[in-house]
Design a protein around this motif. Structure first.
Motif, short mmCIF file in Angstrom:
data_model
loop_
_atom_site.label_atom_id
_atom_site.label_comp_id
_atom_site.label_asym_id
_atom_site.label_seq_id
_atom_site.Cartn_x
_atom_site.Cartn_y
_atom_site.Cartn_z
N ALA A 58 -36.74 47.79 -1.76
CA ALA A 58 -36.73 48.97 -3.02
C ALA A 58 -37.70 48.60 -4.12
O ALA A 58 -38.15 49.49 -4.88
N ALA A 59 -37.29 47.31 -4.56
CA ALA A 59 -38.07 46.92 -5.86
C ALA A 59 -39.40 46.73 -5.60
O ALA A 59 -40.23 46.99 -6.58
N GLU A 60 -39.95 46.37 -4.55
CA GLU A 60 -41.45 46.18 -4.37
C GLU A 60 -41.91 47.80 -4.23
O GLU A 60 -42.85 47.95 -4.70
N TYR A 61 -41.17 48.67 -3.59
CA TYR A 61 -41.53 49.96 -3.42
C TYR A 61 -41.56 50.66 -4.73
O TYR A 61 -42.73 51.28 -5.26
N LEU A 62 -40.67 50.36 -5.62
CA LEU A 62 -40.66 50.95 -7.01
C LEU A 62 -41.94 50.29 -7.73
O LEU A 62 -42.58 51.15 -8.53
N ARG A 63 -42.17 49.10 -7.69
CA ARG A 63 -43.39 48.67 -8.36
C ARG A 63 -44.61 49.32 -7.81
O ARG A 63 -45.59 49.59 -8.74
N ARG A 64 -44.66 49.34 -6.27
CA ARG A 64 -46.00 50.20 -6.06
C ARG A 64 -45.98 51.87 -6.63
O ARG A 64 -47.27 52.29 -6.86
N ARG A 65 -44.71 52.23 -6.68
CA ARG A 65 -44.97 53.63 -6.95
C ARG A 65 -45.21 53.89 -8.48
O ARG A 65 -46.08 54.65 -8.88
N LEU A 66 -44.68 52.98 -9.19
CA LEU A 66 -44.75 52.97 -10.87
C LEU A 66 -46.35 52.65 -10.96
O LEU A 66 -47.00 53.29 -11.91
N ALA A 67 -46.97 51.66 -10.11
CA ALA A 67 -48.37 51.38 -10.34
C ALA A 67 -49.38 52.82 -10.18
O ALA A 67 -50.12 53.05 -10.90
N ASP A 68 -48.92 53.32 -8.74
CA ASP A 68 -49.55 54.57 -8.78
C ASP A 68 -49.31 55.72 -9.64
O ASP A 68 -50.39 56.34 -10.17
N CYS A 69 -48.04 55.60 -10.48
CA CYS A 69 -48.04 56.56 -11.35
C CYS A 69 -48.97 56.44 -12.73
O CYS A 69 -49.43 57.07 -13.29
N ASP A 70 -48.86 55.08 -13.14
CA ASP A 70 -49.59 54.44 -14.22
C ASP A 70 -51.07 54.81 -14.08
O ASP A 70 -51.74 55.05 -14.87
N ALA A 71 -51.72 54.69 -12.89
CA ALA A 71 -53.00 54.95 -12.28
C ALA A 71 -53.27 56.50 -12.38
O ALA A 71 -54.29 56.93 -12.08
N GLY A 72 -52.39 57.30 -12.43
CA GLY A 72 -52.57 58.90 -12.40
C GLY A 72 -52.85 59.18 -10.88
O GLY A 72 -53.46 60.37 -10.64
N ARG A 73 -52.33 58.58 -9.98
CA ARG A 73 -52.82 58.80 -8.65
C ARG A 73 -51.46 59.29 -7.70
O ARG A 73 -51.70 59.52 -6.57
N LEU A 74 -50.39 59.56 -8.27
CA LEU A 74 -48.95 59.99 -7.84
C LEU A 74 -48.71 60.98 -8.11
O LEU A 74 -48.73 61.63 -9.35
N THR A 75 -48.50 62.15 -7.21
CA THR A 75 -47.71 63.39 -7.34
C THR A 75 -46.43 63.54 -6.55
O THR A 75 -46.38 63.02 -5.49
N ALA A 76 -45.44 64.42 -6.99
CA ALA A 76 -44.18 64.51 -6.25
C ALA A 76 -43.71 65.88 -6.61
O ALA A 76 -43.96 66.27 -7.65
N GLU A 77 -43.29 66.38 -5.26
CA GLU A 77 -42.59 67.77 -5.42
C GLU A 77 -40.94 67.51 -4.99
O GLU A 77 -40.66 67.05 -3.88
#
Length: 265
Positions: free
Chosen positions: A232-251
């Motif tokens: 989960a720590a690695e998952y969160l790192r990936r997800r936050l990187a996507d978020c910072d890069a503006g390429r993550l959306t969530a519903e």
């Protein structure tokens, strides 16, 4: 009941407002008493965000009873300036109390009972108690539904989501089962119940909320399943990187519920 930090409530207010199911307001307005002041109880009011959204969408005059177990949140809610649909100011009072102690006698004279992001942090008994106490219309918004869709997809999405949902159900809390339990409780007492989806739509335009939601979502999943801590720590790192890069959306799905006394569906 779970306590919420004012900073988190402020961060989510805009997304909450955008998510709420405005189509339930038409049938609600049709059942409110005409020609007399509305008395509106906001259960678990927090800092008053629901009132800031709802008061301008309902006719005046209005008197709001802001009910919460957290005196610090009530102090902040007391500073609100609600305006009704015709622009006149609503009057406010705050009451500190535990929902477990709420009785029908407390709500005598209420025109509307409302709440936001509340049902899923209650037990079945507490939800049933609210349905038993309420004899006027009830608008209960933003109950978690147990469905999250994140783009881009990640192989751990489903496992994190399942662990989060289990955390929501800990210690007898209803979590994602709350909307269905509330609908059953109100219908059992003769109410007509309508539900509508009210999803958060998160992305680059709400990057701060998206990142904070991710941290809380993953953190709750790990609290429920400590064996997930490392992946989960690695998952969160990936997800936050996507978020910072503006390429993550969530519903993040929620459900709004309107219960009107009299008649069944």
């Amino acid at each position: 009941m779970t306590a919420f930090a004012p900073a988190w409530l402020a961060l989510r207010e805009e997304a909450d407002a955008a998510a709420r199911a405005g189509e339930l307001l038409g049938p609600l307005r049709a059942r409110l008493p005409a020609g007399e002041p509305l008395v509106i109880w906001d259960l678990g009011c927090g800092t008053g965000a629901l009132g800031r959204w709802l008061a301008p969408r309902l006719p005046g005059p209005q008197h709001w009873v802001l009910y919460d177990g957290d005196p610090a949140l009530l102090e902040e809610a007391r500073a609100n300036a609600y305006r009704t649909a015709d622009g006149t100011p609503a009057t406010l009072e705050t009451r500190e109390g535990d929902l477990a102690g709420l009785r029908a006698a407390d709500l005598v004279g209420a025109s509307l009972v409302t709440a936001s992001a509340l049902l899923d942090v209650l037990t079945a008994g507490q939800v049933d108690g609210i349905a038993a106490a309420v004899s006027c219309p009830a608008l209960l918004t933003l109950t978690v539904a147990g469905r999250v869709r994140i783009v881009p997809h990640d192989p751990l999405d489903a496992e994190i989501g399942a662990a989060f949902d289990a955390h929501q159900r800990r210690d007898g809390l209803l979590g994602p089962d709350a909307a269905a339990a509330a609908a059953t409780a109100f219908r059992r007492r003769g109410a007509t119940v309508q539900t509508r989806p009210s999803p958060w739509r998160l992305g680059p335009e709400r990057a701060g909320l998206t990142a904070e939601w991710l941290r809380g979502w993953v953190g709750a999943a790990v609290e429920q399943r400590p064996d997930l801590a490392e992946p989960a720590a690695e998952y969160l790192r990936r997800r936050l990187a996507d978020c910072d890069a503006g390429r993550l959306t969530a519903e993040v799905h929620h459900i709004d519920l309107l219960a009107l006394p009299g008649g069944t569906t």
